[in-house]
Design a protein around this motif. Sequence first.
Motif, mmCIF file in Angstrom:
data_model
loop_
_atom_site.group_PDB
_atom_site.id
_atom_site.type_symbol
_atom_site.label_atom_id
_atom_site.label_comp_id
_atom_site.label_asym_id
_atom_site.label_seq_id
_atom_site.Cartn_x
_atom_site.Cartn_y
_atom_site.Cartn_z
ATOM 1 N N THR A 38 -12.317 -22.969 -19.618
ATOM 2 C CA THR A 38 -12.667 -22.623 -18.231
ATOM 3 C C THR A 38 -11.438 -22.699 -17.328
ATOM 4 O OG1 THR A 38 -13.527 -24.880 -18.035
ATOM 5 C CG2 THR A 38 -15.140 -23.107 -18.209
ATOM 6 N N ARG A 43 -7.582 -19.852 -13.961
ATOM 7 C CA ARG A 43 -6.192 -19.506 -13.621
ATOM 8 C C ARG A 43 -6.027 -17.993 -13.539
ATOM 9 N NH1 ARG A 43 -5.283 -24.278 -16.229
ATOM 10 N NH2 ARG A 43 -5.246 -23.429 -18.318
ATOM 11 N N GLU A 64 -8.215 -29.841 -7.621
ATOM 12 C CA GLU A 64 -9.638 -29.934 -7.265
ATOM 13 C C GLU A 64 -10.473 -29.041 -8.184
ATOM 14 O OE1 GLU A 64 -9.710 -28.811 -3.165
ATOM 15 O OE2 GLU A 64 -8.608 -30.613 -2.579
ATOM 16 N N ALA A 66 -13.390 -26.368 -9.361
ATOM 17 C CA ALA A 66 -14.115 -25.193 -8.861
ATOM 18 C C ALA A 66 -15.585 -25.582 -8.743
ATOM 19 C CB ALA A 66 -13.941 -24.045 -9.834
ATOM 20 N N GLY A 92 -12.939 -27.838 -21.525
ATOM 21 C CA GLY A 92 -12.895 -28.020 -20.066
ATOM 22 C C GLY A 92 -14.253 -27.805 -19.406
ATOM 23 N N ARG A 95 -17.663 -30.219 -17.051
ATOM 24 C CA ARG A 95 -16.745 -31.172 -16.413
ATOM 25 C C ARG A 95 -17.465 -32.041 -15.400
ATOM 26 N NH1 ARG A 95 -11.584 -28.716 -17.149
ATOM 27 N NH2 ARG A 95 -9.864 -30.023 -16.519
ATOM 28 N N GLN A 99 -23.108 -29.772 -14.641
ATOM 29 C CA GLN A 99 -22.715 -28.727 -15.607
ATOM 30 C C GLN A 99 -23.269 -29.056 -16.996
ATOM 31 O OE1 GLN A 99 -18.437 -27.941 -15.626
ATOM 32 N NE2 GLN A 99 -18.367 -27.689 -13.411
ATOM 33 N N ARG A 168 2.657 -25.076 -15.558
ATOM 34 C CA ARG A 168 1.505 -24.966 -14.667
ATOM 35 C C ARG A 168 1.813 -25.638 -13.344
ATOM 36 N NH1 ARG A 168 -3.752 -26.618 -18.129
ATOM 37 N NH2 ARG A 168 -4.323 -27.468 -16.105
HETATM 38 P P1 AMP Z 1 -7.713 -27.254 -17.509
HETATM 39 O O1 AMP Z 1 -6.942 -26.048 -17.944
HETATM 40 O O2 AMP Z 1 -8.906 -27.525 -18.374
HETATM 41 O O3 AMP Z 1 -6.828 -28.462 -17.319
HETATM 42 O O4 AMP Z 1 -8.309 -26.893 -16.047
HETATM 43 C C1 AMP Z 1 -7.452 -26.639 -14.959
HETATM 44 C C2 AMP Z 1 -8.186 -26.823 -13.639
HETATM 45 O O5 AMP Z 1 -9.261 -25.858 -13.545
HETATM 46 C C3 AMP Z 1 -8.861 -28.172 -13.460
HETATM 47 O O6 AMP Z 1 -7.986 -29.150 -12.947
HETATM 48 C C4 AMP Z 1 -9.972 -27.835 -12.476
HETATM 49 O O7 AMP Z 1 -9.440 -27.759 -11.184
HETATM 50 C C5 AMP Z 1 -10.390 -26.423 -12.881
HETATM 51 N N1 AMP Z 1 -11.533 -26.423 -13.846
HETATM 52 C C6 AMP Z 1 -11.476 -26.149 -15.177
HETATM 53 N N2 AMP Z 1 -12.679 -26.241 -15.749
HETATM 54 C C7 AMP Z 1 -13.537 -26.589 -14.756
HETATM 55 C C8 AMP Z 1 -14.935 -26.867 -14.699
HETATM 56 N N3 AMP Z 1 -15.701 -26.825 -15.814
HETATM 57 N N4 AMP Z 1 -15.475 -27.185 -13.490
HETATM 58 C C9 AMP Z 1 -14.722 -27.237 -12.378
HETATM 59 N N5 AMP Z 1 -13.406 -26.999 -12.351
HETATM 60 C C10 AMP Z 1 -12.803 -26.689 -13.524
#
Ligand code: AMP
Length: 223
Positions: A38, A43, A64, A66, A92, A95, A99, A168
């Motif tokens: 996710t 991104r 933060e 989403a 991911g 989270r 969810q 990132r």
């Molecule tokens: P990640 O690549 O898994 O580290 O995710 C990067 C960023 O995307 C996280 O720090 C959150 O801000 C957002 N994100 C990813 N997955 C979720 C999710 N399931 N719910 C809310 N925000 C998410």
Amino acid sequence: MSDNQKSLFVVFTGAPGCGKGTQARILKEKTGIAHLSTGEMLRQFAQKDTPLGKELKAALDKGEFASDEMIIEMVKNRIDEPDCKHGFILDGFPRTLPQAEVLEGMLAEKGIKLNAVLEIQVPDEIIMERILGRYACMKCGAGYHDKFQKPKIWGVCDACGGTEFSRRKDDNKETVHNRLVNYRMLTYPTIPFFESRGLLKTVDGTGTIEAVSRKIDAVLGLE
Ligand code: AMP
């Protein structure tokens, strides 16, 4: 993956930087099941020059989350795609507890049974070092690390020969701190939730990428 192969539906969870993405890519390579990140989906969305894209980018840059509604809609659509028929690795997601609850209902509706929710455990000190040193090839996305996973030839991607790399924007000290706090407060409650469903498996995520991958295979019965 052919029709007579066993299906595998798993969730990878754990703090940011625990290795979910790296291990999910390895498992995808090995089994052919889909890897649904996710964070990666968000991104890509955040690159769009639209009000929602810009809003999302600002939130992600600060670490933060989403909104649950947006993420749930994205995942719901994604798991209906043909490459998820025989399995997926959710990386991911979920989270937050809401969810996790929605996922449970969504999968029940589709007749999908999770094989496992795998928590990769890594202490905070190691997480900081891992996140602050990581970067990726801009052409193929292969991941590297300043200390733990250098390309064989400096400045050249082992996988595709690309020579441009990026880090990132949310991989900085302050944002990682916010992401760890969010993990404890918002994501950690999903662990006892899945434990109560008999789905939780934990793996020690310290050690080399190959060693952790072997532990995951063992826990998932893939050896
Ligand atoms: P990640 O690549 O898994 O580290 O995710 C990067 C960023 O995307 C996280 O720090 C959150 O801000 C957002 N994100 C990813 N997955 C979720 C999710 N399931 N719910 C809310 N925000 C998410």
